[in-house]
Design an enzyme around this catalytic site. Structure first.
Site, PDB file in Angstrom:
ATOM      1  N   GLY A  15       0.873  -1.262   0.015  1.00 17.76           N
ATOM      2  CA  GLY A  15       0.032   0.017  -0.032  1.00 17.76           C
ATOM      3  C   GLY A  15       0.748   1.194  -0.116  1.00 17.76           C
ATOM      4  O   GLY A  15       1.675   1.522  -0.838  1.00 17.76           O
ATOM      5  N   ALA A  18       2.568   4.954  -3.041  1.00 12.03           N
ATOM      6  CA  ALA A  18       2.647   4.408  -4.196  1.00 12.03           C
ATOM      7  C   ALA A  18       1.348   3.357  -4.514  1.00 12.03           C
ATOM      8  O   ALA A  18       0.928   3.414  -5.763  1.00 12.03           O
ATOM      9  CB  ALA A  18       4.082   3.506  -4.628  1.00 12.03           C
ATOM     10  N   SER A  41      -0.331  -5.367   4.506  1.00  9.56           N
ATOM     11  CA  SER A  41      -0.344  -5.846   5.698  1.00  9.56           C
ATOM     12  C   SER A  41      -0.120  -4.539   6.590  1.00  9.56           C
ATOM     13  O   SER A  41       0.615  -3.852   6.759  1.00  9.56           O
ATOM     14  CB  SER A  41       0.902  -6.751   5.845  1.00  9.56           C
ATOM     15  OG  SER A  41       0.959  -7.344   7.384  1.00  9.56           O
ATOM     16  N   VAL A  49       8.102   9.181   4.879  1.00  7.46           N
ATOM     17  CA  VAL A  49       9.033  10.429   5.060  1.00  7.46           C
ATOM     18  C   VAL A  49       8.934  11.470   3.755  1.00  7.46           C
ATOM     19  O   VAL A  49       9.155  12.488   3.973  1.00  7.46           O
ATOM     20  CB  VAL A  49      10.448  10.269   5.195  1.00  7.46           C
ATOM     21  CG1 VAL A  49      10.707   9.147   6.505  1.00  7.46           C
ATOM     22  CG2 VAL A  49      11.002   9.300   3.874  1.00  7.46           C
ATOM     23  N   LYS A  80       3.490  24.984  -1.478  1.00 11.47           N
ATOM     24  CA  LYS A  80       5.021  25.058  -1.558  1.00 11.47           C
ATOM     25  C   LYS A  80       5.448  25.709  -2.882  1.00 11.47           C
ATOM     26  O   LYS A  80       4.713  25.639  -3.928  1.00 11.47           O
ATOM     27  CB  LYS A  80       5.531  23.704  -1.679  1.00 11.47           C
ATOM     28  CG  LYS A  80       6.991  23.825  -1.900  1.00 11.47           C
ATOM     29  CD  LYS A  80       7.358  22.253  -2.118  1.00 11.47           C
ATOM     30  CE  LYS A  80       8.863  22.048  -2.691  1.00 11.47           C
ATOM     31  NZ  LYS A  80       9.163  20.680  -2.758  1.00 11.47           N
ATOM     32  N   LEU A 329       9.481   3.277  -4.282  1.00 12.49           N
ATOM     33  CA  LEU A 329      10.825   2.662  -3.685  1.00 12.49           C
ATOM     34  C   LEU A 329      11.164   1.354  -4.307  1.00 12.49           C
ATOM     35  O   LEU A 329      12.504   0.938  -4.173  1.00 12.49           O
ATOM     36  CB  LEU A 329      10.706   2.746  -2.007  1.00 12.49           C
ATOM     37  CG  LEU A 329      10.563   4.025  -1.441  1.00 12.49           C
ATOM     38  CD1 LEU A 329      10.492   3.627   0.102  1.00 12.49           C
ATOM     39  CD2 LEU A 329      11.676   4.893  -1.916  1.00 12.49           C
TER      40      LEU A 329
END
Length: 497
Positions: A15, A18, A41, A49, A80, A329
């Site tokens: 989850g 991404a 899970s 982060v 931003k 990642l």
């Protein structure tokens, strides 16, 4: 006639940001053409982060039909306008990388050539003085208008963002299955992934699998062993610590990236707290030193102990292998210096939707094109990040000595050489960062061109001066009605503060 084939079964492993970005996009854009299952899970935490984005996030949200106010309320988001870099070109120095456009360009010459000509004559302000976003950030202002005058992105709570996306995806038809993946089953004939086996004993079969399992990369690496392209020779930082603190003041509309003797630290303001982190090279700083450096520099009370993260800069040799596409990642990691992590997920999901393998069977050509585009974009971002380290005058520590003396990739070396020689810069078709960004960082890191395009000398000195003064006055007028960022945020998100 309708297509008699069943929906394409998409299984998302993992989850987090991404996984739920992919799930939301697939169900919103492909709807009845796909059956989407997400397996995650509760036993396995997410990195969470990445709390800073770039303006492409707004386009992606529009693509998904996400209401901005609802998103900001749910994720404690702030606006931003860019990134402030402190201590990068040299100790005690600061520059700003703004979103949006800097100055005015013409067909033949970009704005930096006019700016450099003005410098040659001894007038004009700093390069980013001609950016409305940089000016607004400097005085803490932000406001939206119908003309989208300001280019902006968001600071957000990544965990809350995944939860917000889940709240969209599940009602739209995504099925979430709770379970820990214990085995990846492959087809004995073609090597494709056939199913995921869970600790519960369940078997989840699918046609297309998305690996969103983070650094573990259970599918793309653990099962398919696609290999990893290591970029640590240029990006030496391999550790990070993250901690949130209570907010002690009004949130500013920009991210701070503050270099230290073995890396850099971030400060990201949310509505009611601040995200803090420290990125460092374990060859040049211990974890104890890093923790002390991080905590010594935060403002406000930490909300928990710093969380440690280990990584290696680089990417998978293939993001799409067999019937598996890696996202986030699992696809690789480029440190968050320019806030590109969430963008890389979004652009990969967009590209996947455009090249979706509905036909089943082999998708060799689709995968090859996807991988080529992905590799180019990752390398482009990699080079932009390396620039911040390689182009520096810092000589106060072994880390910065290493950065200053390293040989950069040839693709970056060409960009730096062109700019140093003639102030030339370019943006390719699939490049993320535009000319204004490259110039802002190159000048901020004190890479000063030896020459610039002589066409700008066709303007008289007086005409050039009047043009820059006119631009300065225009930006001053545009800045005046822009409200205070914190006040605007309170009106836009009534429960902030």
């Amino acid at each position: 006639m309708s297509d008699p084939r069943p929906q394409t079964r998409v299984v998302i492993a993992g989850g987090g940001t991404a996984g739920w970005l992919a799930a939301t996009a697939l169900v919103r854009q492909l709807g009845p053409l796909v059956d989407v299952v997400l397996v995650e899970s509760d036993e396995i935490g997410t990195v969470g982060v990445g709390e800073s984005t770039i303006p492409t996030a707004r386009s992606f949200h529009a693509f998904l039909g996400i209401d901005e106010a609802a998103f900001m309320q749910a994720t404690q988001a702030t606006f931003k306008l860019g990134i402030a870099f402190e201590n990068w070109g040299g100790l005690g120095e600061r520059y700003f990388h703004p979103f949006g456009t800097v100055g005015r360009s013409v067909a033949i010459a970009d704005f930096q050539h006019f700016w450099l000509e003005a410098r040659r004559h001894g007038f004009g302000g700093a390069y980013t003085d001609y950016s409305l976003e940089a000016r607004a950030a400097a005085v803490g202002r932000f406001g939206r208008d119908g003309a989208d005058t300001l280019a902006y992105a968001y600071h957000l709570d990544a965990t809350a963002y995944a939860r917000f996306l889940r709240g969209i995806a599940e009602p739209a038809g995504v099925r979430r299955i709770e379970g820990r993946i214990v085995q990846v089953e492959r087809d004995g004939t073609n090597g494709d992934i056939a199913a995921l086996h869970l600790a519960t004993g369940d078997r989840i079969a699918g046609d297309l699998f998305l690996d969103c399992t983070g650094f573990r990369a259970l599918l793309i690496d653990g099962a398919l062993q696609t290999g990893f392209e290591d970029w640590s020779e240029w990006l030496a930082c391999d550790r990070a610590l993250a901690v949130q603190t209570e907010a002690v003041g009004a949130p500013v509309p920009y991210t701070r990236a503050i270099a230290h003797r073995a890396g850099w630290r971030w400060r990201i303001p949310l509505q009611t707290r601040v995200g803090n982190g420290l990125v460092y090279s374990s060859d040049h700083m211990s974890e104890d030193e890093a923790t002390a450096t991080l905590l010594d520099g935060v403002e406000g009370t930490p909300l928990f102990a710093p969380r440690a993260l280990r990584f290696c800069a680089g990417m998978r040799r293939k993001a799409w292998s067999h019937n598996c596409v890696a996202l986030g990642l699992a696809a690789g990691f480029i440190e968050p210096l320019e806030s590109t992590s969430i963008h890389l997920v979004m652009i990969a999901v967009m590209r996947l939707i455009q090249s979706f393998p509905f036909q089943g069977g082999e998708s060799t050509a689709l995968a090859a094109r996807f991988n080529a585009q992905s590799h180019h974009e990752w390398e482009h971002i990699r080079d932009f990040i390396i620039l911040h380290y390689a182009q520096t005058e810092r000589a106060d520590s072994p880390f910065w000595d290493r950065c200053r003396s390293m040989a950069v990739p040839e693709t970056l070396a060409q960009r730096m050489a062109l700019f140093a020689e003639s102030a030339g810069a370019w943006q390719g078709q699939d490049d993320l960062f535009k000319i204004d960004s490259w110039v802002s960082v190159m000048l901020g890191q004190k890479l000063m061109p030896r020459d610039h395009h002589r066409i700008v000398r066709m303007l008289s000195e007086q005409a050039l001066r009047e043009s820059l003064e006119g631009l300065d006055e225009q930006l001053s007028r545009q800045l005046q009605p822009i409200p205070d960022h914190a006040a605007y945020l309170t009106r836009y998100c009534p429960h902030s503060g």
